[in-house]
Enzyme design. Sequence first.
Site, PDB file in Angstrom:
ATOM      1  N   ASP A   1      35.777  38.547  39.480  1.00 60.50           N
ATOM      2  CA  ASP A   1      35.996  38.855  40.754  1.00 60.50           C
ATOM      3  C   ASP A   1      36.339  37.876  41.595  1.00 60.50           C
ATOM      4  O   ASP A   1      35.902  36.663  41.453  1.00 60.50           O
ATOM      5  CB  ASP A   1      34.762  39.618  41.260  1.00 60.50           C
ATOM      6  CG  ASP A   1      34.414  41.078  40.371  1.00 60.50           C
ATOM      7  OD1 ASP A   1      35.399  41.579  39.746  1.00 60.50           O
ATOM      8  OD2 ASP A   1      33.167  41.410  40.432  1.00 60.50           O
TER       9      ASP A   1
ATOM     10  N   ASP B   1      39.404  46.664  39.675  1.00 61.03           N
ATOM     11  CA  ASP B   1      38.785  47.530  40.489  1.00 61.03           C
ATOM     12  C   ASP B   1      39.646  48.358  41.479  1.00 61.03           C
ATOM     13  O   ASP B   1      39.249  49.633  41.745  1.00 61.03           O
ATOM     14  CB  ASP B   1      37.442  46.779  41.179  1.00 61.03           C
ATOM     15  CG  ASP B   1      36.610  46.179  40.182  1.00 61.03           C
ATOM     16  OD1 ASP B   1      36.395  46.657  39.030  1.00 61.03           O
ATOM     17  OD2 ASP B   1      36.114  45.067  40.948  1.00 61.03           O
TER      18      ASP B   1
END
Length: 203
Positions: A162, A176
């Site tokens: 991330d 995401d």
Amino acid sequence: MAEAERIIGTPDTPEDSGERPGAAAAATGPGTDGQDAARRTGRGRRIAVLFAVAAFAYALDLVSKLLVVAKLEHHAPIQLIGDLLELHAIRNPGAAFGFGAAFTIIFTVIAAVVIAVIIRLARKLYSTPWAIALGLLLGGALGNLTDRIFRAPGVFEGEVVDFIAPKGFAVFNLADSAIVCGGILIVLLSFRGLDPDGTVHKD
């Protein structure tokens, strides 16, 4: 109504005009073969859209993570908009936005099931908006599943990369984002009464 259905993705074929398949066949006779061929062609185009969107979302996520690991990981965050948005590389063992870190394997299985369901649903797909939505879901799920399989600490337990870090919010990645956008689009299509097979209904 016909124009509205055409705009939101209902297949533009005589078979979808609201007549029962049997009635259409009786009325058209040999022409039904041509209608079936046109319907199959329309489905093929929408399946192509689904996989093209999925491939684009997956490639974008994969390339971004490779760059983040190579250039940003173990370095200070990069500020994009002051302290409101920055690039900050982390490894996430949980689900999207860092939730459920203790259930890595479960989320891996869920991602695999979602991918299988989308591929199965593609056989009944006649709506371009649904093709785009499912393509986003598929590409996002594949992006994070790739991390789960190939990244440390091990197969099916890998941590997701991330790096998008808005102030006051969880750090996330492009996979995401694709999943969230696909989910929002599906909700909107459902509110409008458009089904994946291209039919429009009103509750």
